[in-house]
Design a protein around this motif. Structure first.
Motif, PDB file in Angstrom:
ATOM      1  N   UNK A 158      25.137   6.140 -23.149  1.00  0.00           N
ATOM      2  CA  UNK A 158      25.807   6.808 -22.032  1.00  0.00           C
ATOM      3  C   UNK A 158      25.166   8.168 -21.807  1.00  0.00           C
ATOM      4  N   UNK A 159      25.497   8.759 -20.676  1.00  0.00           N
ATOM      5  CA  UNK A 159      25.059  10.109 -20.308  1.00  0.00           C
ATOM      6  C   UNK A 159      26.250  11.039 -20.369  1.00  0.00           C
ATOM      7  N   UNK A 160      26.039  12.221 -20.910  1.00  0.00           N
ATOM      8  CA  UNK A 160      27.084  13.238 -20.938  1.00  0.00           C
ATOM      9  C   UNK A 160      26.448  14.588 -20.646  1.00  0.00           C
ATOM     10  N   UNK A 161      27.131  15.368 -19.845  1.00  0.00           N
ATOM     11  CA  UNK A 161      26.646  16.706 -19.525  1.00  0.00           C
ATOM     12  C   UNK A 161      27.168  17.694 -20.563  1.00  0.00           C
ATOM     13  N   UNK A 162      26.372  18.718 -20.832  1.00  0.00           N
ATOM     14  CA  UNK A 162      26.814  19.737 -21.786  1.00  0.00           C
ATOM     15  C   UNK A 162      28.051  20.471 -21.281  1.00  0.00           C
ATOM     16  N   UNK A 163      28.285  20.445 -19.973  1.00  0.00           N
ATOM     17  CA  UNK A 163      29.488  21.090 -19.438  1.00  0.00           C
ATOM     18  C   UNK A 163      30.753  20.342 -19.814  1.00  0.00           C
ATOM     19  N   UNK A 164      30.646  19.058 -20.185  1.00  0.00           N
ATOM     20  CA  UNK A 164      31.812  18.271 -20.563  1.00  0.00           C
ATOM     21  C   UNK A 164      31.835  17.890 -22.019  1.00  0.00           C
ATOM     22  N   UNK A 165      30.935  18.466 -22.830  1.00  0.00           N
ATOM     23  CA  UNK A 165      30.897  18.146 -24.256  1.00  0.00           C
ATOM     24  C   UNK A 165      31.968  18.914 -25.015  1.00  0.00           C
ATOM     25  N   UNK A 166      32.550  18.244 -25.964  1.00  0.00           N
ATOM     26  CA  UNK A 166      33.566  18.862 -26.803  1.00  0.00           C
ATOM     27  C   UNK A 166      32.971  20.057 -27.553  1.00  0.00           C
ATOM     28  N   UNK A 167      33.687  21.162 -27.509  1.00  0.00           N
ATOM     29  CA  UNK A 167      33.317  22.411 -28.191  1.00  0.00           C
ATOM     30  C   UNK A 167      32.061  23.067 -27.617  1.00  0.00           C
ATOM     31  N   UNK A 168      31.588  22.610 -26.461  1.00  0.00           N
ATOM     32  CA  UNK A 168      30.417  23.215 -25.838  1.00  0.00           C
ATOM     33  C   UNK A 168      30.814  23.810 -24.489  1.00  0.00           C
ATOM     34  N   UNK A 169      31.101  22.967 -23.506  1.00  0.00           N
ATOM     35  CA  UNK A 169      31.637  23.359 -22.206  1.00  0.00           C
ATOM     36  C   UNK A 169      30.727  24.285 -21.412  1.00  0.00           C
ATOM     37  N   UNK A 170      29.444  24.304 -21.684  1.00  0.00           N
ATOM     38  CA  UNK A 170      28.554  25.246 -21.017  1.00  0.00           C
ATOM     39  C   UNK A 170      27.421  24.505 -20.323  1.00  0.00           C
TER      40      UNK A 170
END
Length: 949
Positions: A158-170
């Motif tokens: 899958x694809x995930x953006x760093x803006x939606x990653x747990x404990x990242x959000x940036x």
């Protein structure tokens, strides 16, 4: 950005993987000889982590024929393009991407016989790929290019953006994704979690590894905020839900988290749809789901800055016990505390002094329950822990929690395309009064990746009398300060179909942008919409405004659609060459490239045929290939705007190159004229000796042959450079040939123009002197002309000639200038590859890819064979079939359409194919033309307009 370099890197990665595994074996053998070997199996696979092109190289290594079986089973990529290069300019690079992706698609197909009998599982069924994108701050690789759709099935990646990653959000820049501390820590923990503690090896089951990636990286926030659709699906699926299934979906706190019973000695019974917690008071709130969730308010949302489990706990009760306190948790009560999702928050406001009231801390967690979650339960309890007392320390900052039963339709606000476009010049404010829904669902019809908006929220009321007065009223500043003590900072949760989740905490005025790519060929209708869930305090009123940011929209447009603009630019050049070829065929003056481009922009016929028809053709191809249609209106509008940008870019390129040629020609003529004057007055002995030596060198037979055949010399030189050194160098040699031809023709035109002007001036001066004066001027001018003008000029510069020599030279300049612009764009497309090649000088060079060399050879042949406009049509003849004539303007039209479609497909490198095809066809037909001419046959390339020669 070079296909050959990527292939070399793939070879290196394969060798490195084998070396690493062999080192484990060698180390084990040494320890075994020394008697120190430990039990356990040796590593059989490695984890690959790749950044940017390294992620694509990692995937290319997995399908490499020399890679050992199951040597790589897990790949994690950071800001890596998977669909295509960021700007697909080099043909070999685009071909390499397409080849690798095609092998990956086949790798996940089940192998069967011709009769459909199962043979084996997919070759890559054990491989898991996770792609992490940097979001809207990554200006080099867009999220759409990092998607795995159509390459890796959802069961394996899958694809995930760093803006939606747990404990990242940036969101992070292309290089920052390597050192961002939040992301590095989360990725490290994820990779360590893939190792089975019992065996010391990564989990063999692909689904197990994918589940770990999902649990460690994804935030848990629902992937869509279309609650109406969710509620409809939930009502259909959850008509018969057993208590056992609900317990299985529960999220209870760990057993080591325990509160004392005396902390919940007093319960509160909430009678309103909104519940508020202002401090850690150690009390439990009871909410009647049936009563408070009636009248369509069947959703519950809860935001808080209290820590789950240690600060607040939530339970769902099928019924209420006989005692109000100390009610034991039976098997029928379900705890849902861990369904609370953490969200980023700004720093808590500092306290001026211990015990003083501070501004509300921003929410750090959100909790949402839909009708499917509330089904089968009667009560919802919110238990708040008592305030911790630590001697010598001030109490914590203000704690808060707000929950609400609401109807999503009440807080839904839609922004149609017209209202978004109007916000460019008209700014409107809207007042959101108190007692509004906690969650405002803002739906934008146009993606915020295309039109970023500036969302402003200004607190104007919070239950204080006269707090909603305008700013000019005295005391409103004090009310605003007090409202900050009562209202929690707003939070925006933004969902985009392409890039996923984005969170903007402490939102009072922020430009909201997502990394989406709407209005592209092959994009879905959902890709052009953006949903914003705005969490605002229901006790407060706000003045809001939504305006489209012009600067942000302009930069995003050029960033998203630059590959499309490049492909359209080549189409614009082809269309201009078509206009020139058509004028030559109709015996009209060849227009300049600037006039040709301007003619193609006229309304309505040219712009419709050249800008709208290719888009309609693409939609027709979409229907024939049974692919989803892109959003019709936005697709056409964005494509036309890109076409206009491409015209502007080509016009600038034409003006710059034309100005350079005119300046160089004027300087050349000025220096030549001055030199002729000085040469007659001053004698330079050494310079004359150098001239004599140069004349002797020029008289050599080899030099004379080369001077007589400049086309052959240029062709051989350019082809050798393109095939043996680098394709860009061959194209640069062709550009030098075009530039010298343009300079020569422009100098001839300007010289003829100056002489014509001088002739008219002298003729006017001799008019009043009678016949003797006229005869004297004529003999003087003829003598001067015979000395300086070539034979061709003398024959063409007659009074009865339809066109003068200067006019013919100007038309030839326009033709060669058009060829130069086309091949200049082709050379610029190979420039990134040339830069990479120059950086690797001394590291072991190899021959260019055959594909690049062959295509550049075709482009060179096009420039050589069509250096003059006489060869203006192709004649195809087959045995038994009458000859068919295909004009060059029609060929350029088809080439422009193909380049246009290549731009729509974000593959501008394909335009090189049609350039090369025209070159090879021109070379073959020019060869046949010369052979027929030698046999004495009528040449099919002869020009019927003799005055053009």
């Amino acid at each position: 950005m070079d296909g050959g370099i990527l292939e070399e890197h793939t070879e290196y990665v394969v060798n490195a993987i084998h070396r690493i595994l062999d080192q484990y074996r060698a180390s084990y053998d040494v320890r075994e000889k020394e008697g120190a070997a430990t039990s356990g199996s040796l590593p059989k696979s490695v984890l690959l982590v790749g950044h940017s092109m390294g992620g694509f190289v990692a995937r290319a290594a997995i399908i490499h024929p020399r890679l050992r079986k199951s040597a790589v089973e897990t790949v994690l990529t950071l800001s890596s393009p998977h669909q295509s290069p960021p700007v697909a300019l080099q043909p070999s690079l685009g071909h390499y991407f397409a080849s690798v992706n095609q092998q990956w698609r086949k790798g996940y197909e089940v192998e069967t016989t011709r009769t459909g009998r199962f043979v084996s599982d997919p070759v890559l069924s054990h491989v898991v790929v996770v792609s992490i994108s940097g979001g809207y701050h990554d200006y080099q690789v867009r999220t759409k290019l990092e998607s795995l759709d159509g390459i890796v099935p959802p069961t394996n990646g899958f694809l995930i953006s760093s803006t939606g990653m747990k404990n990242v959000w940036l969101s992070m820049e292309h290089q920052a994704i390597l050192w961002c501390n939040q992301l590095v820590i989360q990725v490290s923990h994820t990779l360590l979690s893939l190792i089975d503690s019992r065996t010391g090896q990564p989990y063999a089951n692909a689904q197990k590894r994918l589940a770990i990636f999902t649990r460690m990286l994804r935030s848990g926030i629902p992937p869509s905020f279309n609650w109406k659709m969710q509620s409809q699906l939930a009502s259909q699926k959850l008509k018969h839900v057993s208590m056992k299934d609900v317990k299985h979906a529960a999220a209870a706190c760990p057993s080591n988290v325990h509160w004392t019973d005396d902390g919940l000695e007093r319960d509160l019974y909430i009678q309103t749809t909104t519940v508020t917690v202002l401090a850690m008071d150690g009390r439990r709130r009871w909410l009647d789901i049936q009563k408070l969730g009636s009248n369509g308010k069947n959703h519950f949302i809860f935001v808080t800055n209290l820590a789950p489990c240690s600060g607040v706990r939530l339970h769902m009760w099928p019924e209420k016990g006989t005692s109000n306190s100390n009610l034991p948790l039976s098997g029928r009560v379900v705890e849902v505390t861990l369904k609370m999702v953490s969200i980023p928050s700004g720093p808590a406001p500092t306290q001026i002094e211990p015990g003083s009231q501070t501004e509300q801390a921003p929410p750090s967690a959100v909790f949402w329950l839909g009708p499917e979650d509330l089904h089968g339960f009667r009560f919802l309890t919110i238990s708040v822990a008592p305030r911790p007392t630590v001697s010598g320390r001030p109490p914590p900052a203000a704690s808060m929690a707000v929950g609400q039963f609401f109807n999503p339709e009440e807080g839904k606000i839609e922004f149609p395309p017209l209202s978004m476009l109007q916000s460019f010049y008209s700014h409107k404010e809207t007042l959101v009064k108190e007692d509004h829904p906690l969650a405002l669902n803002l739906s934008f019809a146009l993606s915020l990746g295309l039109l970023p908006v500036t969302l402003s929220l200004k607190t104007v009321g919070c239950g204080i009398k006269n707090s909603e007065l305008p700013d000019e009223v005295a005391g409103n500043v004090e009310n605003g300060r007090l409202c900050k003590l009562r209202c929690f900072p707003p939070v925006a949760l933004v969902w985009d179909d392409t890039s996923g989740l984005h969170i903007f905490p402490n939102l009072y005025s922020e430009t909201i942008v997502v990394d989406s790519s709407p209005a592209l060929w092959g994009s879905t209708r959902d890709s052009e919409k953006t949903t914003v869930l705005l969490l605002v305090d229901p006790h407060c009123s706000y003045r809001t405004s939504v305006t489209v940011s012009v600067t942000a929209a302009s930069s995003r447009f050029l960033l998203l659609y630059s590959p499309q603009i490049i492909g359209f630019s080549i189409a614009v050049v082809f269309f201009a060459l078509m206009r020139q070829a058509r004028s030559w065929d109709l015996d009209l003056p060849i227009p300049s490239m600037l006039l040709a481009v301007e003619s193609n922009l006229r309304m309505p016929v040219p712009i419709f045929l050249l800008a709208i028809v290719p888009i309609l053709v693409s939609l027709l191809l979409t229907s024939l290939m049974s692919q989803p249609f892109p959003p019709f209106a936005s697709f056409i509008i964005v494509s036309v705007v890109c076409y206009l940008f491409a015209n502007g870019f080509i016009i600038i390129l034409i003006l710059v190159t034309q100005s350079v040629f005119y300046v160089a020609a004027i300087i050349h003529i000025f220096i030549k004229t001055r030199w002729e004057v000085w040469e007659g007055k001053v004698c330079f002995g050494s310079f004359h000796r150098f001239i004599n030596l140069f004349s002797r060198f020029s008289s050599l037979k080899v030099v004379r042959v080369l001077r007589v055949n400049p086309l052959l010399v240029t062709a051989l030189t350019a082809v050798m450079l393109a095939c043996l050194v680098h394709p860009a160098l061959g194209l640069f040699a062709l550009l030098i040939f075009h530039a010298l031809g343009c300079h020569k023709m422009l100098c001839s035109f300007l010289t003829a123009s100056f002489r014509s002007h001088a002739w008219r001036k002298e003729l006017f001066g001799y008019k009043n002197k009678g016949n003797d004066g006229s005869r004297q001027f004529t003999s003087k001018f003829d003598e001067r002309s015979n000395q300086r003008l070539p034979l061709e000029e003398n024959s063409s510069n007659r009074l009865d000639s339809p066109k003068s020599f200067g006019d013919n030279q100007l038309e030839m300049f326009h033709h060669r200038h058009g060829m130069l612009i086309l091949h200049l764009v082709a050379a610029l497309m190979f420039a990134p590859s040339l830069v990479a090649w120059l950086q690797r000088i001394g590291m072991g060079q190899s021959f260019p890819w055959f594909l690049d060399s062959a295509l550049c050879t075709g482009v060179i042949l096009h420039g050589i064979c069509n250096s003059k406009p006489e060869f203006n049509y192709f004649l195809f003849s087959f045995p038994g079939i009458p000859s068919r004539e295909v004009r060059l303007d029609f060929v350029y039209l088809v080439a422009g359409y193909y380049s246009y479609l290549s731009g729509l497909a974000l593959a501008p490198y394909r335009a090189i194919y049609v350039m090369a095809a025209i070159g090879f066809i021109s070379f073959v037909l020019r060869t046949l033309q010369r052979r027929n001419r030698e046999k004495g046959e009528v040449s099919f390339g002869s020009r019927k307009h003799s005055h053009r020669h």
